[in-house]
Write a protein that holds these residues in place. Sequence first.
Motif, PDB file in Angstrom:
ATOM      1  N   SER A   1       4.569  -1.935  -1.560  1.00  0.00           N
ATOM      2  CA  SER A   1       3.797  -2.960  -0.855  1.00  0.00           C
ATOM      3  C   SER A   1       4.442  -3.180   0.517  1.00  0.00           C
ATOM      4  O   SER A   1       5.450  -2.549   0.843  1.00  0.00           O
ATOM      5  CB  SER A   1       3.775  -4.251  -1.677  1.00  0.00           C
ATOM      6  N   GLY A   2       3.853  -4.054   1.301  1.00  0.00           N
ATOM      7  CA  GLY A   2       4.419  -4.451   2.592  1.00  0.00           C
ATOM      8  C   GLY A   2       4.603  -3.283   3.542  1.00  0.00           C
ATOM      9  O   GLY A   2       3.764  -2.379   3.622  1.00  0.00           O
ATOM     10  N   ASP A   3       5.746  -3.303   4.245  1.00  0.00           N
ATOM     11  CA  ASP A   3       5.990  -2.281   5.271  1.00  0.00           C
ATOM     12  C   ASP A   3       6.062  -0.889   4.680  1.00  0.00           C
ATOM     13  O   ASP A   3       5.639   0.087   5.305  1.00  0.00           O
ATOM     14  CB  ASP A   3       7.327  -2.569   5.993  1.00  0.00           C
ATOM     15  N   GLU A   4       6.608  -0.784   3.452  1.00  0.00           N
ATOM     16  CA  GLU A   4       6.722   0.540   2.834  1.00  0.00           C
ATOM     17  C   GLU A   4       5.338   1.143   2.593  1.00  0.00           C
ATOM     18  O   GLU A   4       5.123   2.330   2.796  1.00  0.00           O
ATOM     19  CB  GLU A   4       7.500   0.453   1.530  1.00  0.00           C
ATOM     20  N   LYS A   5       4.398   0.296   2.164  1.00  0.00           N
ATOM     21  CA  LYS A   5       3.025   0.778   1.965  1.00  0.00           C
ATOM     22  C   LYS A   5       2.458   1.247   3.306  1.00  0.00           C
ATOM     23  O   LYS A   5       1.924   2.335   3.423  1.00  0.00           O
ATOM     24  CB  LYS A   5       2.158  -0.346   1.375  1.00  0.00           C
ATOM     25  N   LYS A   6       2.638   0.387   4.314  1.00  0.00           N
ATOM     26  CA  LYS A   6       2.073   0.676   5.636  1.00  0.00           C
ATOM     27  C   LYS A   6       2.664   1.975   6.214  1.00  0.00           C
ATOM     28  O   LYS A   6       1.938   2.842   6.692  1.00  0.00           O
ATOM     29  CB  LYS A   6       2.394  -0.504   6.568  1.00  0.00           C
ATOM     30  N   ASN A   7       3.978   2.090   6.145  1.00  0.00           N
ATOM     31  CA  ASN A   7       4.631   3.267   6.734  1.00  0.00           C
ATOM     32  C   ASN A   7       4.255   4.552   6.006  1.00  0.00           C
ATOM     33  O   ASN A   7       4.030   5.589   6.626  1.00  0.00           O
ATOM     34  CB  ASN A   7       6.158   3.110   6.722  1.00  0.00           C
TER      35      ASN A   7
END
Length: 225
Positions: A117-123
């Motif tokens: 989730s969060g930045d890890e998902k986005k990246n």
Amino acid sequence: MENKDTKVLSFWVSPYGLRVVWALKLKGVEYEYIEEDIFNKSNLLLQMNPVHKKVPVLIHHHKPICESLAIMEYIDETWTQYPLMPQEPHQRALTRFWSSFADEKVAHAAVNAMMFSGDEKKNNAENAKEAMEKIEELIKGKKFFGGENIGYLDLVLGWISYFLPVMEEAGNFHIIDPLKFPAISSWKKNFLDHPIIKDTPPPRDKTLHYLQSLIIDFASKSSGQ
Ligand SMILES: N[C@@H](CCC(=O)N[C@@H](CS)C(=O)NCC(=O)O)C(=O)O
């Protein structure tokens, strides 16, 4: 009639397993399908794939072959009708290069985008998109990666046609925008319309529930619950 000399050990939702099934079906090879429970592995799987303990495994004349990419090459060399790999050595090397790229870059980032989730998902979604841009260039102007017929790389990337959309829904991320990826979008349609492919993907709802439960499990384990 089922061919008892050729067995495929797989798991109903495994995109790697489906590659192997597709390769055999395209070549018209009879085989016995053995469903494996990857959450409670059978002795057969542990004996046949003691290194990775993963599906798919092809068992041919009692000899196991593991790892879907290696299995597809074995199938192509063993049953020469409907060739999957190009014949020319440089084209063969390129096919292997893009197959590893697809698994290492696209699939890896897409799974992470789904799970995290969060930045890890986005990246990870960004990384998957970047990798997909390379694939878009590769398929431009062609019906299939293999040319007029489905080939090895089509089977490697086949999961993008039916599995990635379910991953995107389950994990709430988006990679394949048809406006940004018009060539991949028409390839997806060509691939799924193929008579051998079209009835093979597992049911969408069942797949979605399965992926949603994986994500919930992963999140609860990551938060130490
Ligand atoms: N690189 C392998 C990946 C196979 C794989 O990840 N299989 C999964 C099912 S989709 C599995 O057996 N997982 C069991 C485990 O990780 O213990 C291949 O191409 O065959």
